[in-house]
Design a protein around this motif. Structure first.
Motif, PDB file in Angstrom:
ATOM      1  N   LEU A 264     -12.697  46.255 -58.298  1.00  0.00           N
ATOM      2  CA  LEU A 264     -12.018  45.215 -57.548  1.00  0.00           C
ATOM      3  C   LEU A 264     -12.759  43.898 -57.709  1.00  0.00           C
ATOM      4  N   LYS A 265     -12.029  42.812 -57.519  1.00  0.00           N
ATOM      5  CA  LYS A 265     -12.658  41.498 -57.472  1.00  0.00           C
ATOM      6  C   LYS A 265     -11.867  40.607 -56.531  1.00  0.00           C
ATOM      7  N   LYS A 266     -12.506  39.560 -56.085  1.00  0.00           N
ATOM      8  CA  LYS A 266     -11.846  38.648 -55.156  1.00  0.00           C
ATOM      9  C   LYS A 266     -10.975  37.663 -55.929  1.00  0.00           C
ATOM     10  N   ASP A 267      -9.811  37.364 -55.347  1.00  0.00           N
ATOM     11  CA  ASP A 267      -8.942  36.367 -55.955  1.00  0.00           C
ATOM     12  C   ASP A 267      -9.332  34.983 -55.445  1.00  0.00           C
ATOM     13  N   GLU A 268      -8.559  33.974 -55.828  1.00  0.00           N
ATOM     14  CA  GLU A 268      -8.893  32.600 -55.456  1.00  0.00           C
ATOM     15  C   GLU A 268      -8.814  32.354 -53.951  1.00  0.00           C
ATOM     16  N   LYS A 269      -8.145  33.222 -53.206  1.00  0.00           N
ATOM     17  CA  LYS A 269      -8.059  33.106 -51.745  1.00  0.00           C
ATOM     18  C   LYS A 269      -9.174  33.877 -51.042  1.00  0.00           C
ATOM     19  N   GLY A 270      -9.958  34.642 -51.820  1.00  0.00           N
ATOM     20  CA  GLY A 270     -11.024  35.442 -51.237  1.00  0.00           C
ATOM     21  C   GLY A 270     -10.590  36.839 -50.843  1.00  0.00           C
ATOM     22  N   ASP A 271      -9.372  37.240 -51.248  1.00  0.00           N
ATOM     23  CA  ASP A 271      -8.865  38.581 -50.946  1.00  0.00           C
ATOM     24  C   ASP A 271      -9.269  39.542 -52.059  1.00  0.00           C
ATOM     25  N   TRP A 272      -9.594  40.771 -51.691  1.00  0.00           N
ATOM     26  CA  TRP A 272      -9.937  41.794 -52.673  1.00  0.00           C
ATOM     27  C   TRP A 272      -8.679  42.285 -53.365  1.00  0.00           C
ATOM     28  N   LYS A 273      -8.739  42.392 -54.692  1.00  0.00           N
ATOM     29  CA  LYS A 273      -7.637  42.884 -55.509  1.00  0.00           C
ATOM     30  C   LYS A 273      -8.184  43.858 -56.550  1.00  0.00           C
TER      31      LYS A 273
END
Length: 135
Positions: free
Chosen positions: A121-130
């Protein structure tokens, strides 16, 4: 000195709790994604995947296409293995950078076979885990 250390420990604990938020932790996101797969809700599963938007690209059309490809692949796998019986999230490891993580998942199929794998997983530009489906 003890009071200062206590305050620093409390602040660190608060920072960790707020930055990992229960609903958006790597473990929680993986749990939601695995439930979507188990329930054969591929459109929902795609919402948990990290997708880099490309200029001029219709994001909804891309998600629909990805959902269709995922459904095809999953149904082939389920047919070979007697379906998707259950899953268990085993472990979560967050990189010290705080931007990438790995969650260990065990999948049990209808034929009794099991598979353990790390979901990245990694964080998107909003800081949400994806889910990071990249290489």
């Amino acid at each position: 000195m003890k009071k200062l250390i206590g305050i620093m420990a409390l602040m660190a604990a608060l920072f960790i709790m707020t930055s990992c938020g229960g609903g958006n932790s790597p473990k929680a996101v993986t749990e939601k994604a695995m439930k979507a797969l188990h329930d054969k809700n591929y459109d929902s599963f795609v919402e948990y995947i990290y997708i880099t938007p490309k200029e001029g690209e219709d994001m909804e059309a891309s998600k629909k296409m990805l959902s269709g490809m995922l459904q095809n692949k999953a149904e082939q796998t389920y047919a070979k293995k007697g379906g998707f019986k259950s899953y268990e999230v085993l472990d979560e490891k967050i990189d010290p950078s705080g931007d990438v993580a790995a969650v260990r998942v065990k999948t049990v199929y209808g034929d009794g076979s099991e598979k353990e794998e790390d979901v990245k997983l990694k964080k998107d530009e909003k800081g949400d885990w994806k889910l990071d489906m990249g290489k």
